[in-house]
Motif scaffolding. Structure first.
Motif, short mmCIF file in Angstrom:
data_model
loop_
_atom_site.label_atom_id
_atom_site.label_comp_id
_atom_site.label_asym_id
_atom_site.label_seq_id
_atom_site.Cartn_x
_atom_site.Cartn_y
_atom_site.Cartn_z
N SER A 2 0.88 -1.31 0.00
CA SER A 2 -0.08 -0.07 -0.04
C SER A 2 0.87 1.31 -0.02
O SER A 2 2.13 1.16 -0.09
N GLU A 3 0.08 2.43 0.00
CA GLU A 3 1.06 3.70 -0.01
C GLU A 3 1.81 3.86 1.27
O GLU A 3 2.93 4.40 1.05
N ASP A 4 1.51 3.44 2.34
CA ASP A 4 2.30 3.55 3.47
C ASP A 4 3.25 2.53 3.64
O ASP A 4 4.01 2.33 4.70
N GLU A 459 -3.45 2.83 -3.58
CA GLU A 459 -4.36 3.60 -2.58
C GLU A 459 -5.38 4.17 -3.16
O GLU A 459 -5.71 3.97 -4.20
#
Length: 504
Positions: A2-4, A459
């Protein structure tokens, strides 16, 4: 991922856009009005579709013949096998070509294949294989016969060898004269399919040099006013499977910079749709690319028009004069929000990195030294650039003097080793996590406009570009990085490549 940068098991894509990233398949299904297609990745790693912020894929799509990348071959036997498979899939008598993107350094034998070796695997197809911008090259018996029948034939050795320069240029010119518009469209589809198989879903193309229609033209020369037409036609056919962002290269040599001026007057920046869109000006704007009065005049006009600009740096001085010109322009016209870029930067210094950063500029990085580079400090200084905090991203610079394959560039950036296995960039290695970020999230900066914040990460709200890899990028031995491939590539929720590994 994911984005994080968490690892999650479920991604949902609806209408081309990511609508769910998380732990629950049930929650993902709730995002759909009807029953969606479900793909079981069977434990394989999925990453965001890669963004290449600097390459020449438009030239690749316009190559003559049935162009066949050799960047993933590591011996003459590999070359033969690649060509054997290609010959089996194309009409008898059609040219098999490889023009740029590889180097004999990557082969165990450190040489090109001979006429006899090419005859063994393609007896019914002429072959032309050439590296860098203008050779040297090699051909087989059918190719030799064709080239020697030309009105002004090149000199070809008994072993099929063709020297660089004019001899190579005569061959290229003859092959290009045979190209039809439909041939070019086929080449475009092949280039797109190859990129998708490598996991590169978005490309910022940097154009080519203006063609003269003579043997002086090399692999990077094309008609700059028609080279995009076969690409646009493929997109018009709804057959485009990668995202293309077009930079416009110019080589003006007079102070009135006529082609740059007409481009600014007659082309819309960031014009198009999610699949194909105009991007910026570069990677050349004038013949005095490193700076000078003509360069400054062109750059001033580009700044006033509010266009993104990209320039090319390979020496230990050109980035200095370019950044100095940027500084003089910014005194009157701010370029802070325009995303001006200095490309390649193998020899850029910390003080000039900071000067460019202060202007709001960025640098794109490449592993192009992998093929033929030598040490002891071939660059770019990956580690120093990341530490400086300047906007930075990865661009392959394929396919004349560098591969398009992003995993070769990953190998170079994380090991510092060239195709011969020599350490040529000591002390500048970066981690695999940092490299992947350069090819995804940080590369969105170079897109600018409406593309920013829509690509480069898995995301919710971003475009659904996903790549499933054949092996775990983070754990494979370093020599196996070069062998990473996509087994499934998704662009905007649409499967554009799969190799059958996940079943039907």
């Amino acid at each position: 991922m994911s984005e994080d940068e968490d690892v999650v098991p479920v991604v949902g894509i609806r209408g081309g856009v990511i609508v769910y990233v998380g732990e629950s398949e049930t929650e993902a299904l709730d995002k759909f009005d009807d029953e969606p297609s479900i793909v079981d990745l069977q434990g394989h790693m999925a990453i965001p579709g890669l963004i290449d912020c600097h390459n020449h894929i438009v030239l690749l799509g316009n190559r003559p013949g049935y162009h066949t990348p050799l960047e993933n071959a590591y011996s003459i036997a590999d070359v033969q096998n690649t060509y054997r498979l290609r010959a089996d899939a194309i009409p008898s008598g059609s040219f098999i070509t490889t023009i740029g993107g590889f180097h004999p350094n990557q082969f165990n034998e450190r040489r090109l294949p001979t006429l006899e070796e090419l005859d063994q695997i393609a007896p019914n197809n002429p072959v032309f294989v050439s590296y860098s911008f203008g050779g040297p090259a090699s051909t087989n018996s059918l190719g030799k016969a064709f080239f020697e029948s030309l009105p002004e034939p090149p000199s070809i050795g008994i072993d099929g060898s063709i020297s660089s320069g004019v001899n190579n240029g005569k061959v290229l010119l003859a092959l290009r004269k045979q190209l039809t518009f439909e041939d070019r469209k086929r080449g475009v589809r092949d280039a797109m399919a190859y990129a998708a198989s490598m996991g590169v879903t978005t490309h910022i193309d940097q154009g080519g040099f203006p063609a003269t229609g003579t043997p002086s033209d090399g692999a990077a020369h094309e008609d700059l006013y028609s080279m995009h037409l076969p690409w646009l036609s493929v997109y018009d056919d709804d057959a485009g499977i990668i995202r293309l962002r077009i930079n416009f290269l110019h080589m003006d040599d007079t102070p009135d910079v006529p082609t740059v001026q007409q481009r600014l007057l007659n082309t819309f920046k960031f014009f198009g749709d999610d699949m194909v869109r105009t991007g910026g000006i570069g990677e050349f704007i004038t013949t005095d690319y490193a700076g000078g009065p003509i360069f400054t005049q062109a750059a001033q006009r580009i700044a006033k028009a509010g266009w993104r600009l990209e320039v090319h740096s390979l020496t230990n001085t050109d980035f200095q004069t370019q950044i100095q010109a940027f500084e003089s322009i910014s005194a009157n016209t701010s370029i802070e929000e325009l995303r001006w870029v200095v490309a390649h930067v193998p020899l850029i210094t910390p003080d000039y990195i900071q000067r460019l950063k202060k202007l709001g500029g960025g640098v794109n990085l490449s592993g192009w030294q992998y093929l033929a580079g030598t040490g002891p400090q071939a660059g770019p200084p990956f580690k120093d650039i990341l530490a400086a905090g300047i906007p930075a991203g990865m661009g392959a610079d394929g396919m004349q003097i560098a591969p398009l394959n992003p995993w070769i560039h990953a190998y170079y950036a994380t090991t510092g080793k060239n195709a011969l296995g020599q350490q040529i960039n000591p002390g500048q290695q970066i981690s695999r996590q940092e490299l992947l970020r350069l090819y995804t999230r940080t590369n969105q900066w170079f897109l600018g406009g409406v593309d920013e914040q829509r690509l480069g990460a898995l995301e919710v709200g971003r475009l659904g570009d996903v790549v499933v890899l054949n092996k775990d990028y983070f754990t494979v031995p370093e020599e196996e990085l070069k062998a990473l491939r996509s087994i499934l590539t998704v662009v905007g929720g649409r499967i554009v490549h799969h190799d059958g590994s996940l079943g039907a």
